[in-house]
Design an enzyme around this catalytic site. Sequence first.
Site, mmCIF file in Angstrom:
data_model
loop_
_atom_site.group_PDB
_atom_site.id
_atom_site.type_symbol
_atom_site.label_atom_id
_atom_site.label_comp_id
_atom_site.label_asym_id
_atom_site.label_seq_id
_atom_site.Cartn_x
_atom_site.Cartn_y
_atom_site.Cartn_z
ATOM 1 N N TYR A 175 -13.683 -19.936 -19.612
ATOM 2 C CA TYR A 175 -13.563 -18.923 -18.566
ATOM 3 C C TYR A 175 -14.281 -19.477 -17.330
ATOM 4 C CZ TYR A 175 -13.477 -14.066 -16.789
ATOM 5 O OH TYR A 175 -13.246 -12.927 -16.069
ATOM 6 N N GLU A 198 -7.977 -9.366 -22.006
ATOM 7 C CA GLU A 198 -9.424 -9.250 -22.049
ATOM 8 C C GLU A 198 -9.712 -7.755 -22.085
ATOM 9 O OE1 GLU A 198 -13.435 -10.503 -19.521
ATOM 10 O OE2 GLU A 198 -11.446 -10.961 -18.711
ATOM 11 N N ASP A 234 -20.120 -7.273 -13.402
ATOM 12 C CA ASP A 234 -18.982 -6.517 -12.878
ATOM 13 C C ASP A 234 -19.312 -5.774 -11.593
ATOM 14 O OD1 ASP A 234 -17.006 -7.066 -14.921
ATOM 15 O OD2 ASP A 234 -18.317 -5.954 -16.269
#
Length: 263
Positions: free
Chosen positions: A175, A49, A60
């Site tokens: 995912y 990734e 994030d």
Amino acid sequence: MTHLDAVFAAAARARRAVFMPYLVIGHPDIETSLALVEALAAAGADLFELGIPFSDPLADGPVIQKATQHALDHGVTVALCLAAVRELRDRGIQAGFNLMGYFNPILAYGLERFCADAAAAGVDGVIVPDLPPEENGELAAACRDHGLALIRFLAPTSTAARVQMVTQQAEGFLYLVSLTGVTGARDALPADLAAFVARVRALTTVPLAVGFGISTPEQAHSVAQVADGVIVGTGIVKRAAGPDPVTTVREFGQTLAAAMRRA
């Protein structure tokens, strides 16, 4: 069979999960980030990734935020990220590549142009964490036209209706976000992670990769028992910012690759 299909099939035959490290392209610099991919591929990474830097990476945590800002400050663009993938393919890296980027830079680059250039560079899949499934039609069509998989997300908080929708759209792999919140190391993974994976697996045959919060070989090994792929980001990005990053990341990657074995 696509390249992503082949990666997961090979791992399944070997009775292990796919090891998928996350790196920010251009962190700590372009050349070192390429060397880090090479080191992790040599250590046993199956699928990458590769993060496209963005100024507002809402999914994030602080380690990856800092790394992406560093890359932006040093002039890393979408075009440079695509060139980096081409360079890695030219160097003979055979592992799968997924580009992870937020929607605004991809939209600014041009969806059709981005997908065409990504496919030409050697990208296998595209991961866009801030693009909801209700709004991904245009990018999904462009990906399909160029043989790219658009990777979808599910979280523990996803409703039954959302799980049904996303599993019907799924391609490449799904995912699965292991926890609520942003990326980053955690002392422990959720106790109900296996149940979440099982809930999704009951509705699809697409491989399931789990990310967020996995930062140690022990955690990775635990996830590898229930998932088809294990995504590790913050622990790798943190080491990439330290002294002798290539050696440090390679050694860490070796322990993570070994942890993919199923009991």
